[in-house]
Scaffold this motif. Structure first.
Motif, PDB file in Angstrom:
ATOM      1  N   HIS A  55       3.984  12.258  -3.115  1.00 29.57           N
ATOM      2  CA  HIS A  55       4.787  13.264  -2.427  1.00 29.57           C
ATOM      3  C   HIS A  55       5.191  12.690  -1.072  1.00 29.57           C
ATOM      4  O   HIS A  55       4.653  13.047  -0.032  1.00 29.57           O
ATOM      5  N   GLY A  56       6.123  11.729  -1.132  1.00 29.31           N
ATOM      6  CA  GLY A  56       6.543  11.066   0.098  1.00 29.31           C
ATOM      7  C   GLY A  56       8.047  10.928   0.165  1.00 29.31           C
ATOM      8  O   GLY A  56       8.776  11.518  -0.627  1.00 29.31           O
ATOM      9  N   PRO A  57       8.515  10.090   1.078  1.00 35.36           N
ATOM     10  CA  PRO A  57       9.949   9.962   1.293  1.00 35.36           C
ATOM     11  C   PRO A  57      10.664   9.127   0.239  1.00 35.36           C
ATOM     12  O   PRO A  57      11.888   9.110   0.195  1.00 35.36           O
ATOM     13  N   GLY A  58       9.925   8.426  -0.618  1.00 34.90           N
ATOM     14  CA  GLY A  58      10.577   7.552  -1.588  1.00 34.90           C
ATOM     15  C   GLY A  58      11.068   6.281  -0.919  1.00 34.90           C
ATOM     16  O   GLY A  58      10.651   5.928   0.177  1.00 34.90           O
ATOM     17  N   VAL A  59      11.953   5.586  -1.605  1.00 31.76           N
ATOM     18  CA  VAL A  59      12.504   4.316  -1.139  1.00 31.76           C
ATOM     19  C   VAL A  59      14.023   4.465  -1.104  1.00 31.76           C
ATOM     20  O   VAL A  59      14.600   5.078  -2.010  1.00 31.76           O
ATOM     21  N   PRO A  60      14.692   3.936  -0.095  1.00 30.12           N
ATOM     22  CA  PRO A  60      16.150   3.997  -0.104  1.00 30.12           C
ATOM     23  C   PRO A  60      16.704   3.460  -1.429  1.00 30.12           C
ATOM     24  O   PRO A  60      16.259   2.422  -1.925  1.00 30.12           O
ATOM     25  N   GLU A  61      17.649   4.180  -2.019  1.00 28.99           N
ATOM     26  CA  GLU A  61      18.169   3.842  -3.361  1.00 28.99           C
ATOM     27  C   GLU A  61      18.594   2.382  -3.492  1.00 28.99           C
ATOM     28  O   GLU A  61      18.328   1.744  -4.506  1.00 28.99           O
ATOM     29  N   GLY A  62      19.223   1.838  -2.490  1.00 26.97           N
ATOM     30  CA  GLY A  62      19.688   0.462  -2.555  1.00 26.97           C
ATOM     31  C   GLY A  62      18.567  -0.568  -2.539  1.00 26.97           C
ATOM     32  O   GLY A  62      18.798  -1.752  -2.780  1.00 26.97           O
ATOM     33  N   GLU A  63      17.343  -0.122  -2.267  1.00 24.38           N
ATOM     34  CA  GLU A  63      16.208  -1.041  -2.185  1.00 24.38           C
ATOM     35  C   GLU A  63      15.241  -0.912  -3.359  1.00 24.38           C
ATOM     36  O   GLU A  63      14.290  -1.691  -3.459  1.00 24.38           O
ATOM     37  N   LEU A  64      15.469   0.043  -4.248  1.00 20.93           N
ATOM     38  CA  LEU A  64      14.547   0.255  -5.371  1.00 20.93           C
ATOM     39  C   LEU A  64      14.347  -1.009  -6.207  1.00 20.93           C
ATOM     40  O   LEU A  64      13.228  -1.325  -6.599  1.00 20.93           O
ATOM     41  N   ALA A  65      15.407  -1.724  -6.475  1.00 17.47           N
ATOM     42  CA  ALA A  65      15.318  -2.926  -7.308  1.00 17.47           C
ATOM     43  C   ALA A  65      14.605  -4.069  -6.593  1.00 17.47           C
ATOM     44  O   ALA A  65      14.245  -5.061  -7.222  1.00 17.47           O
ATOM     45  N   LEU A  66      14.377  -3.922  -5.301  1.00 18.55           N
ATOM     46  CA  LEU A  66      13.797  -5.009  -4.506  1.00 18.55           C
ATOM     47  C   LEU A  66      12.312  -4.845  -4.216  1.00 18.55           C
ATOM     48  O   LEU A  66      11.640  -5.822  -3.893  1.00 18.55           O
ATOM     49  N   VAL A  67      11.775  -3.631  -4.325  1.00 14.53           N
ATOM     50  CA  VAL A  67      10.410  -3.374  -3.846  1.00 14.53           C
ATOM     51  C   VAL A  67       9.323  -4.056  -4.674  1.00 14.53           C
ATOM     52  O   VAL A  67       8.178  -4.127  -4.221  1.00 14.53           O
ATOM     53  N   HIS A  71       6.862 -10.097  -0.945  1.00 15.65           N
ATOM     54  CA  HIS A  71       7.037  -9.931   0.501  1.00 15.65           C
ATOM     55  C   HIS A  71       8.173  -8.980   0.887  1.00 15.65           C
ATOM     56  O   HIS A  71       8.525  -8.905   2.071  1.00 15.65           O
ATOM     57  N   TYR A  72       8.769  -8.271  -0.074  1.00 14.23           N
ATOM     58  CA  TYR A  72       9.826  -7.326   0.304  1.00 14.23           C
ATOM     59  C   TYR A  72       9.191  -6.015   0.736  1.00 14.23           C
ATOM     60  O   TYR A  72       8.328  -5.468   0.052  1.00 14.23           O
ATOM     61  N   ARG A  73       9.643  -5.505   1.865  1.00 17.42           N
ATOM     62  CA  ARG A  73       9.196  -4.202   2.355  1.00 17.42           C
ATOM     63  C   ARG A  73      10.429  -3.357   2.628  1.00 17.42           C
ATOM     64  O   ARG A  73      11.357  -3.804   3.283  1.00 17.42           O
ATOM     65  N   ALA A  74      10.431  -2.154   2.106  1.00 18.51           N
ATOM     66  CA  ALA A  74      11.573  -1.265   2.286  1.00 18.51           C
ATOM     67  C   ALA A  74      11.750  -0.941   3.768  1.00 18.51           C
ATOM     68  O   ALA A  74      10.800  -0.983   4.561  1.00 18.51           O
ATOM     69  N   ALA A  75      12.966  -0.604   4.129  1.00 18.48           N
ATOM     70  CA  ALA A  75      13.281  -0.309   5.529  1.00 18.48           C
ATOM     71  C   ALA A  75      12.413   0.819   6.082  1.00 18.48           C
ATOM     72  O   ALA A  75      12.031   0.786   7.251  1.00 18.48           O
ATOM     73  N   ASN A  76      12.057   1.776   5.242  1.00 19.43           N
ATOM     74  CA  ASN A  76      11.257   2.898   5.741  1.00 19.43           C
ATOM     75  C   ASN A  76       9.769   2.558   5.844  1.00 19.43           C
ATOM     76  O   ASN A  76       8.956   3.417   6.155  1.00 19.43           O
ATOM     77  N   ALA A  77       9.388   1.286   5.600  1.00 23.21           N
ATOM     78  CA  ALA A  77       7.996   0.850   5.752  1.00 23.21           C
ATOM     79  C   ALA A  77       7.742   0.279   7.146  1.00 23.21           C
ATOM     80  O   ALA A  77       6.612  -0.094   7.462  1.00 23.21           O
ATOM     81  N   ALA A  78       8.778   0.222   7.966  1.00 20.68           N
ATOM     82  CA  ALA A  78       8.626  -0.312   9.321  1.00 20.68           C
ATOM     83  C   ALA A  78       7.558   0.483  10.066  1.00 20.68           C
ATOM     84  O   ALA A  78       7.491   1.699   9.980  1.00 20.68           O
ATOM     85  N   GLY A  79       6.697  -0.244  10.756  1.00 22.64           N
ATOM     86  CA  GLY A  79       5.646   0.413  11.525  1.00 22.64           C
ATOM     87  C   GLY A  79       4.376   0.658  10.739  1.00 22.64           C
ATOM     88  O   GLY A  79       3.369   1.083  11.293  1.00 22.64           O
ATOM     89  N   VAL A  80       4.398   0.411   9.448  1.00 27.32           N
ATOM     90  CA  VAL A  80       3.209   0.557   8.611  1.00 27.32           C
ATOM     91  C   VAL A  80       2.738  -0.843   8.246  1.00 27.32           C
ATOM     92  O   VAL A  80       3.518  -1.654   7.751  1.00 27.32           O
ATOM     93  N   GLN A  81       1.470  -1.114   8.496  1.00 30.43           N
ATOM     94  CA  GLN A  81       0.926  -2.441   8.246  1.00 30.43           C
ATOM     95  C   GLN A  81       0.999  -2.798   6.763  1.00 30.43           C
ATOM     96  O   GLN A  81       0.728  -1.975   5.898  1.00 30.43           O
ATOM     97  N   GLY A  82       1.391  -4.033   6.471  1.00 30.68           N
ATOM     98  CA  GLY A  82       1.453  -4.521   5.093  1.00 30.68           C
ATOM     99  C   GLY A  82       2.226  -5.815   5.016  1.00 30.68           C
ATOM    100  O   GLY A  82       2.887  -6.214   5.975  1.00 30.68           O
ATOM    101  N   GLN A  83       2.140  -6.470   3.846  1.00 33.12           N
ATOM    102  CA  GLN A  83       2.806  -7.754   3.666  1.00 33.12           C
ATOM    103  C   GLN A  83       3.801  -7.754   2.521  1.00 33.12           C
ATOM    104  O   GLN A  83       4.362  -8.786   2.182  1.00 33.12           O
ATOM    105  N   GLY A  84       4.012  -6.610   1.886  1.00 30.39           N
ATOM    106  CA  GLY A  84       4.956  -6.566   0.780  1.00 30.39           C
ATOM    107  C   GLY A  84       4.427  -7.222  -0.480  1.00 30.39           C
ATOM    108  O   GLY A  84       5.205  -7.788  -1.249  1.00 30.39           O
ATOM    109  N   LEU A  85       3.134  -7.145  -0.704  1.00 27.49           N
ATOM    110  CA  LEU A  85       2.546  -7.777  -1.882  1.00 27.49           C
ATOM    111  C   LEU A  85       2.024  -6.781  -2.914  1.00 27.49           C
ATOM    112  O   LEU A  85       1.823  -7.145  -4.068  1.00 27.49           O
TER     113      LEU A  85
END
Length: 133
Positions: A55-67, A71-85
């Protein structure tokens, strides 16, 4: 987790790797979304699909195929610790087990669908495509 509805079935999977997949998916839900997390399963053609929806904000539609890329992190992941793994690792492990991981935005959050073969029909030729790692 507040809801969980799964069919009672045996699947073909590597237990430790499937646990890692689930840990990564639930870890992402914990980091990027809010409760509740819903888990539901469905059987079709000897395949089990487990749908995990947060129950969250989801991922921007243009980034779904990339997540699921390394090492890809969606734009709305900024400020949240992680490495995209997390999703990349889960996607890779599901593929190695002969399964599938598909992501999508849901009406009220983000959804990850995991598909694995059932182990109950030994003669099913698809069973040989699913392997443990």
């Amino acid at each position: 987790m507040s809801e969980c509805h799964l069919p009672d079935v045996l699947i073909v999977a590597d237990r430790a790797r499937l646990a890692q997949v689930l840990d990564n998916v639930f870890g992402n839900a914990r980091k990027y979304a809010a409760p509740p997390v819903r888990v539901a399963g469905a059987l079709e053609d000897d395949l089990l699909t487990v749908q995990i929806t947060d129950h969250g904000p989801g991922v921007p539609e243009g980034e779904l195929a990339l997540v699921t890329q390394r090492h890809y992190r969606a734009a709305n992941a900024a400020g949240v610790q992680g490495q995209g793994l997390g999703l990349h690792t889960a996607y890779t492990l599901m593929d190695a087990m002969g399964g599938a991981l598909v992501v999508a935005n849901a009406a009220d959050g983000f959804s990850v669908a995991l598909t694995l073969a059932c182990a109950e029909r030994q003669h099913d030729p698809r069973r040989h495509a699913f392997r443990t790692i």
